[in-house]
Design a protein around this motif. Structure first.
Motif, PDB file in Angstrom:
ATOM      1  N   GLU A 118      -9.795  13.338  -7.243  1.00  0.00           N
ATOM      2  CA  GLU A 118      -8.764  12.846  -6.328  1.00  0.00           C
ATOM      3  C   GLU A 118      -8.148  14.006  -5.553  1.00  0.00           C
ATOM      4  O   GLU A 118      -7.970  13.929  -4.343  1.00  0.00           O
ATOM      5  CB  GLU A 118      -7.654  12.117  -7.102  1.00  0.00           C
ATOM      6  CG  GLU A 118      -8.016  10.740  -7.559  1.00  0.00           C
ATOM      7  CD  GLU A 118      -7.885   9.721  -6.451  1.00  0.00           C
ATOM      8  OE1 GLU A 118      -6.932   9.772  -5.656  1.00  0.00           O
ATOM      9  OE2 GLU A 118      -8.781   8.860  -6.377  1.00  0.00           O
ATOM     10  N   LYS A 143       0.911   6.304  -7.022  1.00  0.00           N
ATOM     11  CA  LYS A 143      -0.338   6.994  -7.360  1.00  0.00           C
ATOM     12  C   LYS A 143      -0.163   8.503  -7.183  1.00  0.00           C
ATOM     13  O   LYS A 143      -0.560   9.289  -8.054  1.00  0.00           O
ATOM     14  CB  LYS A 143      -1.471   6.474  -6.478  1.00  0.00           C
ATOM     15  CG  LYS A 143      -2.788   7.178  -6.692  1.00  0.00           C
ATOM     16  CD  LYS A 143      -3.839   6.626  -5.739  1.00  0.00           C
ATOM     17  CE  LYS A 143      -5.032   7.516  -5.647  1.00  0.00           C
ATOM     18  NZ  LYS A 143      -5.984   7.076  -4.639  1.00  0.00           N
ATOM     19  N   ASP A 178       0.826  -1.202   0.000  1.00  0.00           N
ATOM     20  CA  ASP A 178       0.000   0.000   0.000  1.00  0.00           C
ATOM     21  C   ASP A 178       0.868   1.263   0.000  1.00  0.00           C
ATOM     22  O   ASP A 178       0.499   2.280  -0.603  1.00  0.00           O
ATOM     23  CB  ASP A 178      -0.938  -0.010   1.209  1.00  0.00           C
ATOM     24  CG  ASP A 178      -2.063   0.987   1.073  1.00  0.00           C
ATOM     25  OD1 ASP A 178      -2.587   1.143  -0.054  1.00  0.00           O
ATOM     26  OD2 ASP A 178      -2.424   1.619   2.083  1.00  0.00           O
ATOM     27  N   GLU A 226      -2.817  -3.342  -8.089  1.00  0.00           N
ATOM     28  CA  GLU A 226      -3.791  -2.373  -7.578  1.00  0.00           C
ATOM     29  C   GLU A 226      -3.793  -1.106  -8.434  1.00  0.00           C
ATOM     30  O   GLU A 226      -4.858  -0.565  -8.745  1.00  0.00           O
ATOM     31  CB  GLU A 226      -3.486  -2.005  -6.117  1.00  0.00           C
ATOM     32  CG  GLU A 226      -3.765  -3.104  -5.133  1.00  0.00           C
ATOM     33  CD  GLU A 226      -5.248  -3.429  -5.002  1.00  0.00           C
ATOM     34  OE1 GLU A 226      -6.073  -2.493  -4.940  1.00  0.00           O
ATOM     35  OE2 GLU A 226      -5.579  -4.628  -4.964  1.00  0.00           O
ATOM     36  N   LEU A 227      -2.618  -0.648  -8.811  1.00  0.00           N
ATOM     37  CA  LEU A 227      -2.517   0.546  -9.663  1.00  0.00           C
ATOM     38  C   LEU A 227      -3.179   0.310 -11.015  1.00  0.00           C
ATOM     39  O   LEU A 227      -3.870   1.181 -11.550  1.00  0.00           O
ATOM     40  CB  LEU A 227      -1.048   0.943  -9.861  1.00  0.00           C
ATOM     41  CG  LEU A 227      -0.369   1.565  -8.652  1.00  0.00           C
ATOM     42  CD1 LEU A 227       1.139   1.515  -8.804  1.00  0.00           C
ATOM     43  CD2 LEU A 227      -0.854   3.000  -8.438  1.00  0.00           C
ATOM     44  N   GLU A 228      -2.994  -0.902 -11.547  1.00  0.00           N
ATOM     45  CA  GLU A 228      -3.607  -1.224 -12.839  1.00  0.00           C
ATOM     46  C   GLU A 228      -5.119  -1.347 -12.700  1.00  0.00           C
ATOM     47  O   GLU A 228      -5.874  -0.848 -13.547  1.00  0.00           O
ATOM     48  CB  GLU A 228      -3.003  -2.509 -13.416  1.00  0.00           C
ATOM     49  CG  GLU A 228      -3.449  -2.779 -14.830  1.00  0.00           C
ATOM     50  CD  GLU A 228      -2.550  -3.756 -15.568  1.00  0.00           C
ATOM     51  OE1 GLU A 228      -2.563  -3.727 -16.815  1.00  0.00           O
ATOM     52  OE2 GLU A 228      -1.829  -4.541 -14.907  1.00  0.00           O
ATOM     53  N   LYS A 229      -5.562  -1.992 -11.634  1.00  0.00           N
ATOM     54  CA  LYS A 229      -6.997  -2.159 -11.392  1.00  0.00           C
ATOM     55  C   LYS A 229      -7.690  -0.797 -11.277  1.00  0.00           C
ATOM     56  O   LYS A 229      -8.809  -0.626 -11.751  1.00  0.00           O
ATOM     57  CB  LYS A 229      -7.206  -2.972 -10.118  1.00  0.00           C
ATOM     58  CG  LYS A 229      -8.657  -3.326  -9.846  1.00  0.00           C
ATOM     59  CD  LYS A 229      -8.799  -4.277  -8.679  1.00  0.00           C
ATOM     60  CE  LYS A 229      -8.711  -3.477  -7.400  1.00  0.00           C
ATOM     61  NZ  LYS A 229      -8.963  -4.268  -6.204  1.00  0.00           N
ATOM     62  N   GLU A 230      -7.006   0.175 -10.690  1.00  0.00           N
ATOM     63  CA  GLU A 230      -7.567   1.516 -10.502  1.00  0.00           C
ATOM     64  C   GLU A 230      -7.388   2.402 -11.742  1.00  0.00           C
ATOM     65  O   GLU A 230      -7.857   3.540 -11.749  1.00  0.00           O
ATOM     66  CB  GLU A 230      -6.920   2.189  -9.295  1.00  0.00           C
ATOM     67  CG  GLU A 230      -7.196   1.493  -7.981  1.00  0.00           C
ATOM     68  CD  GLU A 230      -8.636   1.624  -7.527  1.00  0.00           C
ATOM     69  OE1 GLU A 230      -9.236   2.685  -7.761  1.00  0.00           O
ATOM     70  OE2 GLU A 230      -9.149   0.651  -6.956  1.00  0.00           O
ATOM     71  N   GLY A 231      -6.686   1.882 -12.758  1.00  0.00           N
ATOM     72  CA  GLY A 231      -6.539   2.626 -14.004  1.00  0.00           C
ATOM     73  C   GLY A 231      -5.388   3.614 -14.052  1.00  0.00           C
ATOM     74  O   GLY A 231      -5.309   4.454 -14.954  1.00  0.00           O
ATOM     75  N   PHE A 232      -4.453   3.515 -13.106  1.00  0.00           N
ATOM     76  CA  PHE A 232      -3.317   4.435 -13.099  1.00  0.00           C
ATOM     77  C   PHE A 232      -2.181   3.968 -14.003  1.00  0.00           C
ATOM     78  O   PHE A 232      -1.409   4.781 -14.496  1.00  0.00           O
ATOM     79  CB  PHE A 232      -2.797   4.628 -11.668  1.00  0.00           C
ATOM     80  CG  PHE A 232      -3.723   5.416 -10.811  1.00  0.00           C
ATOM     81  CD1 PHE A 232      -3.820   6.796 -10.932  1.00  0.00           C
ATOM     82  CD2 PHE A 232      -4.539   4.786  -9.889  1.00  0.00           C
ATOM     83  CE1 PHE A 232      -4.695   7.535 -10.152  1.00  0.00           C
ATOM     84  CE2 PHE A 232      -5.417   5.508  -9.106  1.00  0.00           C
ATOM     85  CZ  PHE A 232      -5.501   6.886  -9.236  1.00  0.00           C
ATOM     86  N   TYR A 245       1.917   1.523  -3.629  1.00  0.00           N
ATOM     87  CA  TYR A 245       0.735   1.941  -4.384  1.00  0.00           C
ATOM     88  C   TYR A 245       0.476   3.433  -4.178  1.00  0.00           C
ATOM     89  O   TYR A 245       0.326   4.187  -5.141  1.00  0.00           O
ATOM     90  CB  TYR A 245      -0.480   1.115  -3.937  1.00  0.00           C
ATOM     91  CG  TYR A 245      -1.801   1.671  -4.384  1.00  0.00           C
ATOM     92  CD1 TYR A 245      -2.320   1.370  -5.628  1.00  0.00           C
ATOM     93  CD2 TYR A 245      -2.536   2.515  -3.554  1.00  0.00           C
ATOM     94  CE1 TYR A 245      -3.535   1.899  -6.048  1.00  0.00           C
ATOM     95  CE2 TYR A 245      -3.748   3.038  -3.955  1.00  0.00           C
ATOM     96  CZ  TYR A 245      -4.241   2.733  -5.205  1.00  0.00           C
ATOM     97  OH  TYR A 245      -5.444   3.266  -5.612  1.00  0.00           O
ATOM     98  N   SER A 246       0.430   3.871  -2.925  1.00  0.00           N
ATOM     99  CA  SER A 246       0.113   5.268  -2.608  1.00  0.00           C
ATOM    100  C   SER A 246       1.144   6.239  -3.166  1.00  0.00           C
ATOM    101  O   SER A 246       0.788   7.285  -3.712  1.00  0.00           O
ATOM    102  CB  SER A 246       0.014   5.459  -1.089  1.00  0.00           C
ATOM    103  OG  SER A 246      -1.025   4.690  -0.562  1.00  0.00           O
TER     104      SER A 246
END
Length: 129
Positions: A90, A25, A18, A62-68, A21-22
């Motif tokens: 955001e 992001k 995380d 997670e980044l890919e799932k969120e579209g980043f 990820y954070s």
């Protein structure tokens, strides 16, 4: 392959995936990582951070799932095209969170909203002047 600085804090209580990820992001939302820019490979970032490949993969997933980010087979991961409205939302959410924290801190100092507005003006952060 981009060089990005990720700082892992073992004392934060936030899972390592995380934290990765954070931070990635935030780099994307702030524009420090540009659309189409390649990210370090999962293996390279894992080695650089001295963490498990599985942990890094989870952050990238997670980044890919969120579209980043998006993945191109045999090429790697890249920063996805930004949805301007999504990024605006955001940022608004981030501002609201920071304002709540400012409100809590102000209350402990006995400051009122007019004091905060004056501080805002003194710092030159208002557009009216």
């Amino acid at each position: 392959m981009s060089r990005i600085d990720i700082i892992i804090r073992n004392t934060s209580g936030q899972p390592i995936y995380d934290q990765i990820y954070s931070q990635i992001k935030d780099l994307i939302v702030s524009g420090q990582l540009k659309e189409g820019e390649p990210l370090p490979s999962i293996r390279a970032l894992s080695k650089d951070l001295r963490i498990s490949v599985i942990t890094t993969k989870r952050a990238y997933d997670e980044l890919e799932k969120e579209g980043f980010i998006y993945t191109v087979a045999a090429k790697g991961c890249f920063v996805a095209e930004k949805n301007v409205e999504f990024i605006r939302e955001e940022n608004l959410k981030r501002i609201e969170d920071l304002m709540q924290e400012i409100g809590r801190l102000a209350a402990t100092c006995g400051l009122k909203s007019h004091d905060l507005i004056e501080m805002f003006r003194l710092l030159g952060l208002d557009e009216e002047e």
